[in-house]
Design an enzyme around this catalytic site. Sequence first.
Site, mmCIF file in Angstrom:
data_model
loop_
_atom_site.group_PDB
_atom_site.id
_atom_site.type_symbol
_atom_site.label_atom_id
_atom_site.label_comp_id
_atom_site.label_asym_id
_atom_site.label_seq_id
_atom_site.Cartn_x
_atom_site.Cartn_y
_atom_site.Cartn_z
ATOM 1 N N CYS A 101 0.843 -1.197 0.000
ATOM 2 C CA CYS A 101 0.000 0.000 0.000
ATOM 3 C C CYS A 101 0.875 1.243 0.000
ATOM 4 C CB CYS A 101 -1.005 -0.003 1.145
ATOM 5 S SG CYS A 101 -0.465 0.776 2.655
ATOM 6 N N GLU A 102 0.418 2.225 -0.766
ATOM 7 C CA GLU A 102 1.258 3.412 -0.929
ATOM 8 C C GLU A 102 1.238 4.321 0.291
ATOM 9 O OE1 GLU A 102 -0.226 5.283 -4.462
ATOM 10 O OE2 GLU A 102 -1.693 6.481 -3.376
ATOM 11 N N HIS A 103 0.298 4.080 1.205
ATOM 12 C CA HIS A 103 0.239 4.947 2.384
ATOM 13 C C HIS A 103 1.211 4.523 3.472
ATOM 14 C CE1 HIS A 103 -3.952 5.245 0.633
ATOM 15 N NE2 HIS A 103 -3.472 6.459 0.520
ATOM 16 N N HIS A 104 1.368 3.211 3.624
ATOM 17 C CA HIS A 104 2.196 2.715 4.743
ATOM 18 C C HIS A 104 3.340 1.821 4.284
ATOM 19 C CE1 HIS A 104 -1.930 3.438 6.335
ATOM 20 N NE2 HIS A 104 -1.267 4.018 7.323
ATOM 21 N N GLN A 142 -5.760 -0.207 -3.873
ATOM 22 C CA GLN A 142 -6.396 -1.365 -4.518
ATOM 23 C C GLN A 142 -7.250 -0.958 -5.712
ATOM 24 O OE1 GLN A 142 -8.013 -4.236 -1.743
ATOM 25 N NE2 GLN A 142 -9.459 -4.953 -3.263
ATOM 26 N N HIS A 170 -5.513 -5.763 3.694
ATOM 27 C CA HIS A 170 -4.468 -4.738 3.829
ATOM 28 C C HIS A 170 -3.846 -4.858 5.207
ATOM 29 C CE1 HIS A 170 -5.639 -2.065 0.306
ATOM 30 N NE2 HIS A 170 -6.482 -3.081 0.275
ATOM 31 N N CYS A 172 -2.053 -2.892 6.665
ATOM 32 C CA CYS A 172 -2.115 -1.634 7.423
ATOM 33 C C CYS A 172 -3.428 -1.522 8.200
ATOM 34 C CB CYS A 172 -1.932 -0.428 6.506
ATOM 35 S SG CYS A 172 -3.229 -0.245 5.272
HETATM 36 N N1 LIG Z 1 -9.129 3.572 -0.696
HETATM 37 C C1 LIG Z 1 -8.051 2.949 -0.243
HETATM 38 N N2 LIG Z 1 -7.566 3.274 0.954
HETATM 39 C C2 LIG Z 1 -6.461 2.616 1.388
HETATM 40 C C3 LIG Z 1 -5.815 1.622 0.659
HETATM 41 N N3 LIG Z 1 -4.763 1.174 1.400
HETATM 42 C C4 LIG Z 1 -4.775 1.868 2.539
HETATM 43 N N4 LIG Z 1 -5.803 2.751 2.558
HETATM 44 C C5 LIG Z 1 -6.283 3.718 3.553
HETATM 45 O O1 LIG Z 1 -5.603 4.936 3.467
HETATM 46 C C6 LIG Z 1 -5.988 5.687 4.605
HETATM 47 C C7 LIG Z 1 -4.877 6.612 5.056
HETATM 48 O O2 LIG Z 1 -5.446 7.349 6.079
HETATM 49 P P1 LIG Z 1 -4.659 8.340 7.065
HETATM 50 O O3 LIG Z 1 -5.614 8.821 8.111
HETATM 51 O O4 LIG Z 1 -3.926 9.347 6.252
HETATM 52 O O5 LIG Z 1 -3.543 7.376 7.660
HETATM 53 P P2 LIG Z 1 -3.531 6.638 9.059
HETATM 54 O O6 LIG Z 1 -3.494 7.627 10.174
HETATM 55 O O7 LIG Z 1 -2.382 5.677 9.016
HETATM 56 O O8 LIG Z 1 -4.930 5.900 9.052
HETATM 57 P P3 LIG Z 1 -5.423 4.604 9.825
HETATM 58 O O9 LIG Z 1 -5.074 3.430 8.972
HETATM 59 O O10 LIG Z 1 -6.906 4.800 9.950
HETATM 60 O O11 LIG Z 1 -4.708 4.564 11.162
HETATM 61 C C8 LIG Z 1 -6.414 4.648 5.627
HETATM 62 O O12 LIG Z 1 -7.802 4.778 5.807
HETATM 63 C C9 LIG Z 1 -6.093 3.306 4.974
HETATM 64 O O13 LIG Z 1 -6.993 2.270 5.350
HETATM 65 C C10 LIG Z 1 -6.364 1.305 -0.624
HETATM 66 O O14 LIG Z 1 -5.875 0.455 -1.356
HETATM 67 N N5 LIG Z 1 -7.476 1.988 -1.025
HETATM 68 ZN ZN LIG Z 2 -1.759 1.173 4.099
#
Ligand SMILES: Nc1nc2c(ncn2[C@@H]2O[C@H](COP(=O)(O)OP(=O)(O)OP(=O)(O)O)[C@@H](O)[C@H]2O)c(=O)[nH]1
Ligand SMILES: [Zn+2]
Length: 215
Positions: A101-104, A142, A170, A172
Amino acid sequence: MTLAKEIPTSLNGNLPNFSTEAAPVVSEEEMRQAVRTLLLGLGENPDREGLKDTPKRVVKALKFLTSGYHQSLDELLNGAVFHENTDEMVLVRDIDIFSSCEHHILPILGRAHVAYIPDGKVIGLSKVARICEMYGRRLQVQERLTAQIADALQGLLKPKGVAVVVEASHMCMVMRGVQKVGSWTSTSAVRGVFSEDAKTRQEFMSLIRHTPNFS
Ligand SMILES: Nc1nc2c(ncn2[C@@H]2O[C@H](COP(=O)(O)OP(=O)(O)OP(=O)(O)O)[C@@H](O)[C@H]2O)c(=O)[nH]1
Ligand SMILES: [Zn+2]
């Protein structure tokens, strides 16, 4: 870190977020140093025996997990598009997906089901899985992964339609954050006849739910 004048040609079109001007060239050594800094930040001793090669290993692992940036559809296809006079649905099911995942930068683990209805051309079956691998081995969300697989097939074959479902968990959301063990997400992308005709879409959905007796 220096800024490249040009992105290496192997990356053309694959790095969504850099303009040609701003693509940074980061050396292997700089990447290892960054991992070492992370370890220090976590309160670890990067020089202890178990960790001394970790920066090298992490960089190698991350490069592998994002190796899809360095592939192209042309290369992976290797010419395996064949003329075939059929317009029956082709479905490749249960293709495993290992993405990040690109966020984590944590794993997205799941599977993809990919179907198309040919219009004079079919693709080597293994190439359907290779397309999933190429887009999977990038930093992803995704929804984009699902759409990229569908658009790749649509562009390559100009079929009557394409349908892709990705079902994935996921890490994360499982190992950290909201910690919902067992949660998974389903995304779909439909093109052509699959978006126009509910019956065709339904046939696809029932085929991906059916359990074959050899599995
Ligand atoms: N739509 C979507 N969201 C994703 C995907 N992978 C991760 N995420 C979401 O990206 C969001 C990033 O939210 P943030 O609030 O910026 O990050 P965070 O504080 O780490 O969020 P939490 O996971 O809720 O603790 C989270 O809700 C993740 O679940 C994906 O493939 N698609
Ligand atoms: Zn993630």
